[in-house]
Design a protein around this motif. Structure first.
Motif, PDB file in Angstrom:
ATOM      1  N   VAL A 147       0.832  -1.204   0.000  1.00 33.45           N
ATOM      2  CA  VAL A 147       0.000   0.000   0.000  1.00 33.45           C
ATOM      3  C   VAL A 147       0.869   1.258   0.000  1.00 33.45           C
ATOM      4  N   ALA A 148       1.959   1.252   0.757  1.00 33.02           N
ATOM      5  CA  ALA A 148       2.847   2.417   0.790  1.00 33.02           C
ATOM      6  C   ALA A 148       3.490   2.658  -0.571  1.00 33.02           C
ATOM      7  N   ALA A 149       3.905   1.597  -1.253  1.00 28.32           N
ATOM      8  CA  ALA A 149       4.491   1.741  -2.586  1.00 28.32           C
ATOM      9  C   ALA A 149       3.455   2.307  -3.563  1.00 28.32           C
ATOM     10  N   ALA A 150       2.214   1.813  -3.467  1.00 29.51           N
ATOM     11  CA  ALA A 150       1.141   2.330  -4.322  1.00 29.51           C
ATOM     12  C   ALA A 150       0.852   3.794  -3.990  1.00 29.51           C
ATOM     13  N   PHE A 151       0.952   4.144  -2.719  1.00 27.94           N
ATOM     14  CA  PHE A 151       0.735   5.527  -2.284  1.00 27.94           C
ATOM     15  C   PHE A 151       1.760   6.459  -2.913  1.00 27.94           C
ATOM     16  N   ILE A 152       3.016   6.054  -2.939  1.00 24.77           N
ATOM     17  CA  ILE A 152       4.066   6.873  -3.559  1.00 24.77           C
ATOM     18  C   ILE A 152       3.774   7.086  -5.041  1.00 24.77           C
ATOM     19  N   ASP A 153       3.415   5.999  -5.730  1.00 23.17           N
ATOM     20  CA  ASP A 153       3.073   6.120  -7.156  1.00 23.17           C
ATOM     21  C   ASP A 153       1.892   7.052  -7.358  1.00 23.17           C
ATOM     22  N   LEU A 154       0.896   6.971  -6.463  1.00 22.36           N
ATOM     23  CA  LEU A 154      -0.297   7.803  -6.594  1.00 22.36           C
ATOM     24  C   LEU A 154       0.018   9.265  -6.338  1.00 22.36           C
ATOM     25  N   LEU A 155       0.882   9.549  -5.355  1.00 20.58           N
ATOM     26  CA  LEU A 155       1.271  10.938  -5.093  1.00 20.58           C
ATOM     27  C   LEU A 155       1.943  11.561  -6.306  1.00 20.58           C
ATOM     28  N   VAL A 156       2.787  10.793  -6.958  1.00 17.26           N
ATOM     29  CA  VAL A 156       3.425  11.284  -8.186  1.00 17.26           C
ATOM     30  C   VAL A 156       2.368  11.534  -9.254  1.00 17.26           C
ATOM     31  N   GLN A 157       1.434  10.621  -9.381  1.00 18.24           N
ATOM     32  CA  GLN A 157       0.384  10.711 -10.393  1.00 18.24           C
ATOM     33  C   GLN A 157      -0.496  11.945 -10.205  1.00 18.24           C
ATOM     34  N   VAL A 158      -0.823  12.292  -8.942  1.00 13.48           N
ATOM     35  CA  VAL A 158      -1.716  13.431  -8.698  1.00 13.48           C
ATOM     36  C   VAL A 158      -0.956  14.732  -8.486  1.00 13.48           C
ATOM     37  N   GLY A 159       0.357  14.727  -8.698  1.00 11.58           N
ATOM     38  CA  GLY A 159       1.120  15.969  -8.721  1.00 11.58           C
ATOM     39  C   GLY A 159       1.731  16.406  -7.404  1.00 11.58           C
ATOM     40  N   PHE A 160       1.986  15.469  -6.481  1.00  9.57           N
ATOM     41  CA  PHE A 160       2.556  15.830  -5.189  1.00  9.57           C
ATOM     42  C   PHE A 160       3.922  15.195  -4.970  1.00  9.57           C
ATOM     43  N   LEU A 207      14.416  12.657  -0.960  1.00  8.73           N
ATOM     44  CA  LEU A 207      14.570  11.606  -1.970  1.00  8.73           C
ATOM     45  C   LEU A 207      13.547  11.850  -3.067  1.00  8.73           C
ATOM     46  N   ASP A 208      14.025  11.947  -4.307  1.00  8.31           N
ATOM     47  CA  ASP A 208      13.163  12.290  -5.445  1.00  8.31           C
ATOM     48  C   ASP A 208      12.422  11.047  -5.939  1.00  8.31           C
ATOM     49  N   PRO A 209      11.078  11.083  -5.952  1.00  7.29           N
ATOM     50  CA  PRO A 209      10.329   9.913  -6.414  1.00  7.29           C
ATOM     51  C   PRO A 209      10.187   9.836  -7.934  1.00  7.29           C
ATOM     52  N   LEU A 210      10.519  10.904  -8.643  1.00  9.40           N
ATOM     53  CA  LEU A 210      10.271  10.937 -10.084  1.00  9.40           C
ATOM     54  C   LEU A 210      11.160   9.975 -10.863  1.00  9.40           C
ATOM     55  N   SER A 211      12.308   9.626 -10.317  1.00 12.90           N
ATOM     56  CA  SER A 211      13.215   8.712 -11.016  1.00 12.90           C
ATOM     57  C   SER A 211      13.077   7.270 -10.524  1.00 12.90           C
ATOM     58  N   ARG A 212      12.026   7.010  -9.725  1.00 13.86           N
ATOM     59  CA  ARG A 212      11.861   5.689  -9.120  1.00 13.86           C
ATOM     60  C   ARG A 212      10.399   5.265  -9.146  1.00 13.86           C
ATOM     61  N   THR A 213      10.181   3.970  -9.134  1.00 16.37           N
ATOM     62  CA  THR A 213       8.834   3.468  -8.877  1.00 16.37           C
ATOM     63  C   THR A 213       8.552   3.595  -7.380  1.00 16.37           C
ATOM     64  N   GLY A 214       7.310   3.438  -6.990  1.00 15.31           N
ATOM     65  CA  GLY A 214       6.978   3.489  -5.573  1.00 15.31           C
ATOM     66  C   GLY A 214       7.712   2.435  -4.776  1.00 15.31           C
ATOM     67  N   GLU A 215       7.833   1.247  -5.347  1.00 14.36           N
ATOM     68  CA  GLU A 215       8.531   0.149  -4.687  1.00 14.36           C
ATOM     69  C   GLU A 215      10.011   0.475  -4.516  1.00 14.36           C
ATOM     70  N   GLU A 216      10.618   1.064  -5.557  1.00 13.23           N
ATOM     71  CA  GLU A 216      12.035   1.448  -5.488  1.00 13.23           C
ATOM     72  C   GLU A 216      12.243   2.572  -4.479  1.00 13.23           C
ATOM     73  N   TYR A 217      11.311   3.512  -4.451  1.00 11.61           N
ATOM     74  CA  TYR A 217      11.416   4.630  -3.508  1.00 11.61           C
ATOM     75  C   TYR A 217      11.399   4.112  -2.069  1.00 11.61           C
ATOM     76  N   LEU A 218      10.482   3.206  -1.802  1.00 12.40           N
ATOM     77  CA  LEU A 218      10.366   2.619  -0.465  1.00 12.40           C
ATOM     78  C   LEU A 218      11.674   1.921  -0.076  1.00 12.40           C
ATOM     79  N   TYR A 219      12.219   1.142  -1.001  1.00 11.34           N
ATOM     80  CA  TYR A 219      13.456   0.397  -0.752  1.00 11.34           C
ATOM     81  C   TYR A 219      14.636   1.357  -0.528  1.00 11.34           C
ATOM     82  N   ASP A 220      14.760   2.370  -1.390  1.00 13.10           N
ATOM     83  CA  ASP A 220      15.892   3.300  -1.282  1.00 13.10           C
ATOM     84  C   ASP A 220      15.813   4.129  -0.003  1.00 13.10           C
ATOM     85  N   LEU A 221      14.612   4.592   0.358  1.00 12.94           N
ATOM     86  CA  LEU A 221      14.470   5.384   1.574  1.00 12.94           C
ATOM     87  C   LEU A 221      14.783   4.539   2.809  1.00 12.94           C
TER      88      LEU A 221
END
Length: 283
Positions: free
Chosen positions: A208-221, A231-245
């Motif tokens: 759910v957290a990975a999907a949340f990151i993807d959704l925030l990018v999608q809705v412009g946040f 940590l910039d989410p634009l160069s990562r998927t939600g799953e990658e962002y979660l792992y990197d953070l």
């Protein structure tokens, strides 16, 4: 990380749904409470069929969690659908009196019908329904002016139907959160999970957290994530962002980071962030 269907249907909700449908025969007006962050995803698909032609007061709670400009947009859209939305922040008591006035507005017609049948006037019977944890109990407590029903920031607190006297002219039925037998739209299911409008047993926090990151990018946040967690989410998927953070700041603890992100959003620490916008009318 593949996302399995988010699924639920606890026994107490199945029982509550049966009881609610029976009680609906006795009520005069329905207060349907939605989550202002996700008004469409938090709308039970069967409510319109259950209440038939009964008057309905549409309440969008947690209005503090969305920008003021979006409140205006939702008002225009719901009015175009023939519904008047009432925006509340039940936790702080904002918008409550307008909801009470709207619920009492059906009393004149009820009394007229009763007089025509030789019956005495009575109070308006209203029911408060909606998904779990959208703020129904908090709304009732504000309407009453004191804490009469249990209210917590988690799904599944109200377990049985409960009548509450608001005034001589209004009685309210507090009902447990009702959710569909199953939700085929997994996008809506994820939004409900992100907003904590369904019980935690129905989903995996990391998915759910990975999907949340993807959704925030999608809705412009995306910028909110970048500035808050460096940590910039634009160069990562939600799953990658979660792992990197997790590996950058939290010793690889994915569960801890998942809960950090979800709770920061749920508590409003990220600011007023909506996850849905009014549908665009096609030309």
């Amino acid at each position: 990380m593949s996302s399995p269907p988010i699924q639920w249907y606890p026994g107490h909700i199945a029982k509550a749904e049966r009881q609610l449908k029976e009680q609906l025969k006795r009520v005069d007006v329905v207060l349907e409470v939605l989550d202002a962050r996700i008004p469409l995803a938090s709308q039970h698909p069967d409510v319109a069929r259950w209440i038939s032609h009964k008057p309905k007061v549409l309440v969008l709670n947690r209005v503090d969690a969305i920008p003021a400009s979006l409140r205006r947009e939702w008002t225009i859209w719901f009015e175009s659908q023939g519904q008047m939305p009432y925006f509340t922040n039940a936790k702080q008591g904002k918008g409550i009196q307008a909801v009470a006035k709207a619920a009492r507005g059906v009393k004149a017609e009820i009394d007229r019908r009763r007089r025509d049948r030789g019956m005495r006037p009575r109070s308006v019977r209203a029911v408060v329904i909606g998904m779990p944890n959208v703020g129904k109990s908090a709304l009732i407590n504000r309407l009453v002016g004191r804490k009469t029903v249990k209210s917590e920031r988690r799904a599944g607190v109200t377990r049985q139907l409960h009548w509450v006297r608001i005034s001589d002219s209004l009685d309210l039925l507090d009902a447990p959160g009702v959710i569909p037998w199953r939700l085929d739209n997994q996008t809506d299911a994820l939004k409900l999970a992100i907003c904590e409008d369904i019980g935690a047993a129905a989903y995996d926090n990391q998915i759910v957290a990975a999907a949340f990151i993807d959704l925030l990018v999608q809705v412009g946040f995306a910028e909110v994530l970048k500035s808050r967690y460096q940590l910039d989410p634009l160069s990562r998927t939600g799953e990658e962002y979660l792992y990197d953070l997790a590996h950058m700041s939290y010793r690889g603890d994915l569960e801890r980071v998942a809960m950090l992100l979800l709770n920061d959003f749920r508590k409003g620490s990220m600011g007023a962030i909506p996850l849905e916008f009014p549908p665009q009318e096609s030309n």
